[in-house]
Design a protein around this motif. Structure first.
Motif, PDB file in Angstrom:
ATOM      1  N   ALA A  12       0.831  -1.209   0.000  1.00  0.00           N
ATOM      2  CA  ALA A  12       0.000   0.000   0.000  1.00  0.00           C
ATOM      3  C   ALA A  12       0.863   1.255   0.000  1.00  0.00           C
ATOM      4  CB  ALA A  12      -0.931  -0.001   1.209  1.00  0.00           C
ATOM      5  N   PHE A  39      -5.584   2.301  -7.981  1.00  0.00           N
ATOM      6  CA  PHE A  39      -7.018   2.080  -7.983  1.00  0.00           C
ATOM      7  C   PHE A  39      -7.821   3.373  -8.131  1.00  0.00           C
ATOM      8  CE2 PHE A  39      -5.454  -1.557  -5.275  1.00  0.00           C
ATOM      9  CZ  PHE A  39      -5.570  -2.505  -6.266  1.00  0.00           C
ATOM     10  N   ARG A  40      -7.411   4.422  -7.460  1.00  0.00           N
ATOM     11  CA  ARG A  40      -8.163   5.673  -7.571  1.00  0.00           C
ATOM     12  C   ARG A  40      -8.000   6.270  -8.971  1.00  0.00           C
ATOM     13  NH1 ARG A  40      -9.279   8.727  -1.987  1.00  0.00           N
ATOM     14  NH2 ARG A  40     -10.859   9.557  -3.401  1.00  0.00           N
ATOM     15  N   HIS A  65      -9.803  -0.532  -3.292  1.00  0.00           N
ATOM     16  CA  HIS A  65      -9.020   0.490  -2.592  1.00  0.00           C
ATOM     17  C   HIS A  65      -9.520   0.670  -1.164  1.00  0.00           C
ATOM     18  CE1 HIS A  65      -6.534   4.159  -2.301  1.00  0.00           C
ATOM     19  NE2 HIS A  65      -7.539   4.635  -1.583  1.00  0.00           N
ATOM     20  N   VAL A  69      -6.490  -0.473   0.967  1.00  0.00           N
ATOM     21  CA  VAL A  69      -5.537   0.635   0.929  1.00  0.00           C
ATOM     22  C   VAL A  69      -5.996   1.852   1.728  1.00  0.00           C
ATOM     23  CG1 VAL A  69      -4.229   2.176  -0.576  1.00  0.00           C
ATOM     24  CG2 VAL A  69      -4.815  -0.126  -1.389  1.00  0.00           C
TER      25      VAL A  69
END
Length: 245
Positions: A12, A39-40, A65, A69
């Motif tokens: 992460a 992911f974002r 996410h 994360v």
């Protein structure tokens, strides 16, 4: 903290160093960002596409996410956006079974976080079930829907008599849906993990032995992206738990 949790935190930490690339505009770019663990960014690209597939990927990326994360202070914003992207995906194409599955995924992650009582009070279990059954109405063999519905039946049945009676969840249906998914994707790392960690509770007689076999098989399957890196670490934790480690 388990050894897998320590490694998960290290992964992460590397993700926040990845620069965003808002100029990418294709679904392939979104999938590449997802595979890399951005992911974002994957969600931003997917949402910008304005398509069912784009929103679907955005919902998945944000749910992953949020689970693996996101810091506590951002979790609510991330998971609420994930659910919103799932709704947009279904709205853009109601005949897209993966859209229904990723909406269910996002709502399910939210339900896990808020706890059983709150989830039942807000009707989240019903929303997840309805979305997955909608996916199976579109494609009765869709493996992702069977996988997630298997987990739904297992977890809601585990919540107690009240939950089982309201939602009609039971362990036999959980096994049925997991087995249907296995028929379609027998070498799915995620499926073998999700089924394996629940099987000892679903089958008291021989579930633990078969669960160990599933998790060991999953452990040796290749890791194809960062999401499966996280799943791989979950598998190690699952094996530790079954071994009493």
């Amino acid at each position: 903290m388990t050894h897998a949790s320590i490694v998960r935190l290290a992964i992460a930490g590397t993700l926040v160093l990845q620069p965003a690339n808002a100029r990418a505009q294709s679904i392939e770019d979104a999938r590449s960002a997802f595979a890399d663990g951005r992911f974002r960014e994957a969600a931003d690209i997917g949402e910008a596409l304005g398509t069912s597939d784009g929103y679907t990927l955005a919902a998945q990326a944000l749910a992953v996410h949020a689970h693996y994360v996101a810091a506590d202070e951002e979790w609510d914003e991330v998971i609420e956006r994930a659910m919103r992207m799932g709704e947009e995906a279904v709205r853009a194409d109601p005949a897209n079974p993966e859209a229904h599955c990723q909406y269910a995924h996002a709502v399910g992650r939210y339900a896990q976080r808020v706890g059983t009582i709150t989830a039942l009070r807000k009707g989240l279990a019903g929303k997840v079930r309805d979305a997955l059954e909608a996916a199976l109405d579109i494609d009765p063999d869709y493996p992702g829907a069977h996988l997630t519905l298997g987990g739904w039946h297992a977890d809601v049945a585990e919540a107690g008599f009240f939950a089982r009676r309201i939602y009609g969840a039971n362990r036999k249906k959980a096994i049925y849906h997991y087995e249907r998914a296995l028929e379609q994707v027998p070498d799915s790392k995620i499926l073998l993990y999700e089924y394996g960690i629940r099987l000892p509770r679903l089958d008291a007689e021989s579930g633990r032995e078969r669960a160990m076999e599933m998790l060991e098989k999953a452990l040796w399957l290749p890791v194809r992206d960062v999401y499966e890196d996280y799943i791989h670490l979950d598998i190690l934790d699952g094996l530790d738990a079954l071994s009493g480690g």
